[in-house]
Design a protein around this motif. Sequence first.
Motif, PDB file in Angstrom:
ATOM      1  N   LYS A  85       3.094   5.048  -7.770  1.00 24.32           N
ATOM      2  CA  LYS A  85       3.206   4.651  -6.366  1.00 24.32           C
ATOM      3  C   LYS A  85       1.817   4.286  -5.845  1.00 24.32           C
ATOM      4  N   HIS A  86       1.785   3.554  -4.754  1.00 21.53           N
ATOM      5  CA  HIS A  86       0.514   3.204  -4.131  1.00 21.53           C
ATOM      6  C   HIS A  86      -0.035   4.386  -3.343  1.00 21.53           C
TER       7      HIS A  86
ATOM      8  N   LYS B 277      -0.608   5.945   1.836  1.00 24.21           N
ATOM      9  CA  LYS B 277       0.594   5.742   2.648  1.00 24.21           C
ATOM     10  C   LYS B 277       1.093   7.065   3.236  1.00 24.21           C
ATOM     11  N   SER B 278       0.301   8.146   3.122  1.00 24.07           N
ATOM     12  CA  SER B 278       0.818   9.454   3.538  1.00 24.07           C
ATOM     13  C   SER B 278       0.498   9.811   4.984  1.00 24.07           C
TER      14      SER B 278
ATOM     15  N   LEU C  45      -1.441   6.392   9.676  1.00 29.08           N
ATOM     16  CA  LEU C  45      -0.755   5.108   9.522  1.00 29.08           C
ATOM     17  C   LEU C  45      -0.869   4.227  10.757  1.00 29.08           C
TER      18      LEU C  45
ATOM     19  N   LYS D  99      -3.130   1.099  10.326  1.00 29.77           N
ATOM     20  CA  LYS D  99      -2.763   0.173   9.257  1.00 29.77           C
ATOM     21  C   LYS D  99      -1.679  -0.784   9.754  1.00 29.77           C
TER      22      LYS D  99
ATOM     23  N   LYS E 190       1.547  -3.405   9.815  1.00 34.48           N
ATOM     24  CA  LYS E 190       2.918  -3.313   9.295  1.00 34.48           C
ATOM     25  C   LYS E 190       3.024  -3.892   7.892  1.00 34.48           C
TER      26      LYS E 190
ATOM     27  N   ARG F 229       0.664  -4.235   5.661  1.00 28.89           N
ATOM     28  CA  ARG F 229      -0.042  -3.393   4.694  1.00 28.89           C
ATOM     29  C   ARG F 229       0.794  -2.177   4.310  1.00 28.89           C
ATOM     30  N   LYS F 230       1.408  -1.543   5.310  1.00 26.19           N
ATOM     31  CA  LYS F 230       2.252  -0.365   5.037  1.00 26.19           C
ATOM     32  C   LYS F 230       3.467  -0.743   4.205  1.00 26.19           C
ATOM     33  N   ARG F 231       4.045  -1.899   4.465  1.00 26.35           N
ATOM     34  CA  ARG F 231       5.206  -2.345   3.692  1.00 26.35           C
ATOM     35  C   ARG F 231       4.813  -2.622   2.241  1.00 26.35           C
TER      36      ARG F 231
ATOM     37  N   LEU G 115       2.446  -1.142   0.604  1.00 24.95           N
ATOM     38  CA  LEU G 115       2.160   0.137  -0.051  1.00 24.95           C
ATOM     39  C   LEU G 115       3.429   0.911  -0.410  1.00 24.95           C
ATOM     40  N   THR G 116       4.569   0.515   0.154  1.00 22.39           N
ATOM     41  CA  THR G 116       5.835   1.196  -0.112  1.00 22.39           C
ATOM     42  C   THR G 116       6.295   0.988  -1.550  1.00 22.39           C
TER      43      THR G 116
END
Length: 64
Positions: free
Chosen positions: A25-26, A29-30, A33, A36, A38, A40-42, A44-45
């Motif tokens: 996993k990336h 992302k914990s 947030l 960061k 949207k 970028r967060k997507r 990292l999912t």
Amino acid sequence: MPKMKTKSSAKKRFKLTGSGKIKRKHAFKSHILTKKSKDRKRALTHSTLVHKADVKNIKGQLGI
């Protein structure tokens, strides 16, 4: 000889794919947030594969 032990940290972080590659996993992302984006967060999912330079090391930790 005693049995080889799997590193507990590695078995929680990595999975083997059907073709023998190692999936991970990336990071980042914990928490924290809010700053960061949207997009970028997507990104990292999603899971990705471990780089080929690290495969030998991780396989050793997993006892493969």
